[in-house]
Design a protein around this motif. Structure first.
Motif, PDB file in Angstrom:
ATOM      1  N   ARG A   1      -5.776   3.018   6.298  1.00  0.00           N
ATOM      2  CA  ARG A   1      -6.801   4.050   6.140  1.00  0.00           C
ATOM      3  C   ARG A   1      -7.824   3.923   7.249  1.00  0.00           C
ATOM      4  NH1 ARG A   1     -11.254   1.605   3.018  1.00  0.00           N
ATOM      5  NH2 ARG A   1     -12.088   3.646   2.511  1.00  0.00           N
ATOM      6  N   THR A   2      -8.360   5.076   7.639  1.00  0.00           N
ATOM      7  CA  THR A   2      -9.375   5.136   8.678  1.00  0.00           C
ATOM      8  C   THR A   2     -10.576   5.876   8.108  1.00  0.00           C
ATOM      9  OG1 THR A   2      -7.651   5.281  10.349  1.00  0.00           O
ATOM     10  CG2 THR A   2      -9.865   5.942  11.021  1.00  0.00           C
ATOM     11  N   PRO A   3     -11.759   5.236   8.117  1.00  0.00           N
ATOM     12  CA  PRO A   3     -12.958   5.942   7.652  1.00  0.00           C
ATOM     13  C   PRO A   3     -13.210   7.169   8.537  1.00  0.00           C
ATOM     14  CG  PRO A   3     -13.371   3.587   7.866  1.00  0.00           C
ATOM     15  CD  PRO A   3     -12.041   3.862   8.505  1.00  0.00           C
ATOM     16  N   ASN A   4     -13.624   8.274   7.899  1.00  0.00           N
ATOM     17  CA  ASN A   4     -13.839   9.509   8.647  1.00  0.00           C
ATOM     18  C   ASN A   4     -14.937  10.333   7.970  1.00  0.00           C
ATOM     19  OD1 ASN A   4     -13.339  11.516  10.597  1.00  0.00           O
ATOM     20  ND2 ASN A   4     -11.979  12.600   9.199  1.00  0.00           N
TER      21      ASN A   4
ATOM     22  N   ARG B   1     -14.605  11.153   4.357  1.00  0.00           N
ATOM     23  CA  ARG B   1     -13.303  11.732   3.984  1.00  0.00           C
ATOM     24  C   ARG B   1     -12.226  10.908   4.688  1.00  0.00           C
ATOM     25  NH1 ARG B   1     -10.923  16.090   1.532  1.00  0.00           N
ATOM     26  NH2 ARG B   1      -9.339  17.203   2.719  1.00  0.00           N
ATOM     27  N   ASP B   2     -12.010   9.716   4.146  1.00  0.00           N
ATOM     28  CA  ASP B   2     -11.092   8.770   4.775  1.00  0.00           C
ATOM     29  C   ASP B   2      -9.687   9.359   4.891  1.00  0.00           C
ATOM     30  OD1 ASP B   2     -13.283   7.185   4.683  1.00  0.00           O
ATOM     31  OD2 ASP B   2     -12.430   5.661   3.378  1.00  0.00           O
ATOM     32  N   ILE B   3      -9.024   8.998   5.982  1.00  0.00           N
ATOM     33  CA  ILE B   3      -7.681   9.483   6.275  1.00  0.00           C
ATOM     34  C   ILE B   3      -6.704   8.323   6.171  1.00  0.00           C
ATOM     35  CG2 ILE B   3      -6.202  10.492   8.050  1.00  0.00           C
ATOM     36  CD1 ILE B   3      -8.739  11.870   9.131  1.00  0.00           C
ATOM     37  N   GLY B   4      -5.629   8.548   5.443  1.00  0.00           N
ATOM     38  CA  GLY B   4      -4.561   7.560   5.352  1.00  0.00           C
ATOM     39  C   GLY B   4      -3.460   7.917   6.333  1.00  0.00           C
ATOM     40  N   HIS B   5      -2.733   6.890   6.768  1.00  0.00           N
ATOM     41  CA  HIS B   5      -1.630   7.105   7.700  1.00  0.00           C
ATOM     42  C   HIS B   5      -0.446   6.273   7.225  1.00  0.00           C
ATOM     43  CE1 HIS B   5       0.135   6.619  12.002  1.00  0.00           C
ATOM     44  NE2 HIS B   5       0.723   7.598  11.355  1.00  0.00           N
ATOM     45  N   ILE B   6       0.618   6.944   6.840  1.00  0.00           N
ATOM     46  CA  ILE B   6       1.848   6.221   6.505  1.00  0.00           C
ATOM     47  C   ILE B   6       2.541   5.919   7.817  1.00  0.00           C
ATOM     48  CG2 ILE B   6       4.095   6.330   5.372  1.00  0.00           C
ATOM     49  CD1 ILE B   6       2.765   8.081   3.239  1.00  0.00           C
ATOM     50  N   LYS B   7       2.593   4.644   8.136  1.00  0.00           N
ATOM     51  CA  LYS B   7       3.127   4.200   9.413  1.00  0.00           C
ATOM     52  C   LYS B   7       4.635   3.958   9.346  1.00  0.00           C
ATOM     53  CE  LYS B   7      -1.075   1.926  10.989  1.00  0.00           C
ATOM     54  NZ  LYS B   7      -1.105   2.547  12.294  1.00  0.00           N
TER      55      LYS B   7
ATOM     56  N   LEU C   1      -0.535  -6.982   7.340  1.00  0.00           N
ATOM     57  CA  LEU C   1      -0.403  -7.647   6.032  1.00  0.00           C
ATOM     58  C   LEU C   1      -1.531  -7.316   5.061  1.00  0.00           C
ATOM     59  CD1 LEU C   1       0.901 -11.257   6.743  1.00  0.00           C
ATOM     60  CD2 LEU C   1       1.900  -9.581   5.186  1.00  0.00           C
ATOM     61  N   ASP C   2      -2.750  -7.147   5.561  1.00  0.00           N
ATOM     62  CA  ASP C   2      -3.891  -6.945   4.676  1.00  0.00           C
ATOM     63  C   ASP C   2      -4.152  -5.479   4.327  1.00  0.00           C
ATOM     64  OD1 ASP C   2      -4.351  -9.682   4.573  1.00  0.00           O
ATOM     65  OD2 ASP C   2      -5.607  -9.631   6.366  1.00  0.00           O
ATOM     66  N   GLU C   3      -3.326  -4.589   4.821  1.00  0.00           N
ATOM     67  CA  GLU C   3      -3.538  -3.171   4.504  1.00  0.00           C
ATOM     68  C   GLU C   3      -3.315  -2.946   3.006  1.00  0.00           C
ATOM     69  OE1 GLU C   3      -4.883  -0.974   6.317  1.00  0.00           O
ATOM     70  OE2 GLU C   3      -4.832  -2.105   8.189  1.00  0.00           O
ATOM     71  N   PRO C   4      -4.119  -2.076   2.406  1.00  0.00           N
ATOM     72  CA  PRO C   4      -4.029  -1.888   0.946  1.00  0.00           C
ATOM     73  C   PRO C   4      -2.716  -1.263   0.488  1.00  0.00           C
ATOM     74  CG  PRO C   4      -5.522  -0.264   1.916  1.00  0.00           C
ATOM     75  CD  PRO C   4      -5.169  -1.242   3.008  1.00  0.00           C
ATOM     76  N   ALA C   5      -2.033  -0.565   1.370  1.00  0.00           N
ATOM     77  CA  ALA C   5      -0.783   0.078   0.966  1.00  0.00           C
ATOM     78  C   ALA C   5       0.390  -0.425   1.809  1.00  0.00           C
ATOM     79  CB  ALA C   5      -0.910   1.596   1.037  1.00  0.00           C
TER      80      ALA C   5
ATOM     81  N   VAL D   1      -9.121   7.371   0.036  1.00  0.00           N
ATOM     82  CA  VAL D   1      -8.493   8.241   1.031  1.00  0.00           C
ATOM     83  C   VAL D   1      -8.352   9.650   0.443  1.00  0.00           C
ATOM     84  CG1 VAL D   1      -6.313   8.693   2.246  1.00  0.00           C
ATOM     85  CG2 VAL D   1      -7.296   6.397   2.235  1.00  0.00           C
ATOM     86  N   ALA D   2      -8.675  10.663   1.263  1.00  0.00           N
ATOM     87  CA  ALA D   2      -8.605  12.060   0.824  1.00  0.00           C
ATOM     88  C   ALA D   2      -7.337  12.753   1.309  1.00  0.00           C
ATOM     89  CB  ALA D   2      -9.832  12.821   1.332  1.00  0.00           C
ATOM     90  N   VAL D   3      -6.934  12.445   2.527  1.00  0.00           N
ATOM     91  CA  VAL D   3      -5.789  13.106   3.164  1.00  0.00           C
ATOM     92  C   VAL D   3      -4.910  12.024   3.785  1.00  0.00           C
ATOM     93  CG1 VAL D   3      -5.095  14.667   5.041  1.00  0.00           C
ATOM     94  CG2 VAL D   3      -7.114  15.191   3.669  1.00  0.00           C
ATOM     95  N   VAL D   4      -3.602  12.217   3.687  1.00  0.00           N
ATOM     96  CA  VAL D   4      -2.661  11.269   4.298  1.00  0.00           C
ATOM     97  C   VAL D   4      -1.783  12.036   5.268  1.00  0.00           C
ATOM     98  CG1 VAL D   4      -0.739   9.679   3.875  1.00  0.00           C
ATOM     99  CG2 VAL D   4      -2.646   9.782   2.266  1.00  0.00           C
ATOM    100  N   ARG D   5      -1.539  11.405   6.425  1.00  0.00           N
ATOM    101  CA  ARG D   5      -0.647  12.007   7.407  1.00  0.00           C
ATOM    102  C   ARG D   5       0.478  11.028   7.730  1.00  0.00           C
ATOM    103  NH1 ARG D   5      -1.223  10.251  12.814  1.00  0.00           N
ATOM    104  NH2 ARG D   5      -2.973   8.838  13.043  1.00  0.00           N
ATOM    105  N   LEU D   6       1.516  11.564   8.327  1.00  0.00           N
ATOM    106  CA  LEU D   6       2.625  10.742   8.794  1.00  0.00           C
ATOM    107  C   LEU D   6       3.382  11.518   9.858  1.00  0.00           C
ATOM    108  CD1 LEU D   6       5.454  12.034   7.516  1.00  0.00           C
ATOM    109  CD2 LEU D   6       4.618  10.921   5.459  1.00  0.00           C
ATOM    110  N   GLU D   7       4.211  10.805  10.603  1.00  0.00           N
ATOM    111  CA  GLU D   7       5.105  11.425  11.564  1.00  0.00           C
ATOM    112  C   GLU D   7       6.530  11.160  11.079  1.00  0.00           C
ATOM    113  OE1 GLU D   7       2.947   8.841  12.662  1.00  0.00           O
ATOM    114  OE2 GLU D   7       1.348  10.288  13.055  1.00  0.00           O
TER     115      GLU D   7
END
Length: 161
Positions: free
Chosen positions: A61-64, A67-73, A39-43, A103-109
């Motif tokens: 998002r995950t700090p890295n 260069r934070d990484i976003g993940h579309i779940k 619920l508290d995720e920014p996106a 976030v700099a890069v976003v990934r998804l499956e």
């Protein structure tokens, strides 16, 4: 294409509608508590039309190392509301929200067989980086896709000018 929905941050009261859409869209749906934990995720955004939730996107998002990484779940649109650009609107809103949080890069499956989703992601600049064999419970492979948000934003700006 004009989309007649409002995009806003999810509220706890939206979760039942989100779960109903999840169940209508996926053979192996997430349970209610999975959404509740996010619920508290920014996106975690919903698309609302005439007071009803018709779609949603969940991304974190995950700090890295700066260069934070976003993940579309998860991204879904109710079957009755598909083909109207709502998924694209949700995706763009989610990507913009992730970019605004650093976030700099976003990934998804995505399922290898999900041609409509793969087409949408390709249109938005996502590129495949690998295949994960047997990723889904039914044994289907997933493709892992990524997009660089700086390049995505530049492409989006060029498209609208």
């Amino acid at each position: 294409m004009s989309v007649d929905v409002a995009i806003r941050q999810v509220e706890r009261a939206d979760l039942l509608a989100v779960v109903r859409i999840e169940r209508a869209c996926f053979s192996d749906p997430w349970p209610h508590d999975a959404f509740e934990r996010l619920l508290d995720e920014p996106a975690f955004l919903v698309a609302v039309r005439d007071g009803a939730v018709v779609g949603y996107i969940v991304a974190d998002r995950t700090p890295n190392h700066g260069r934070d990484i976003g993940h579309i779940k998860d991204l879904a649109v109710h079957p009755d509301a598909r083909g109207e650009g709502i998924g694209r609107t949700l995706l763009r809103s989610g990507l913009a929200r992730l970019r605004a949080t650093g976030v700099a890069v976003v990934r998804l499956e995505v399922r290898e067989s999900n041609d409509p989703a793969r087409s949408l992601y390709a249109d938005e600049g996502f590129e495949p980086i690998r295949r994960v064999g047997g990723y889904y419970r039914d044994g289907e492979d997933a493709l892992v896709l990524i997009v660089d948000l700086a390049e995505w934003a530049d492409g989006d700006a060029a498209e609208t000018s």
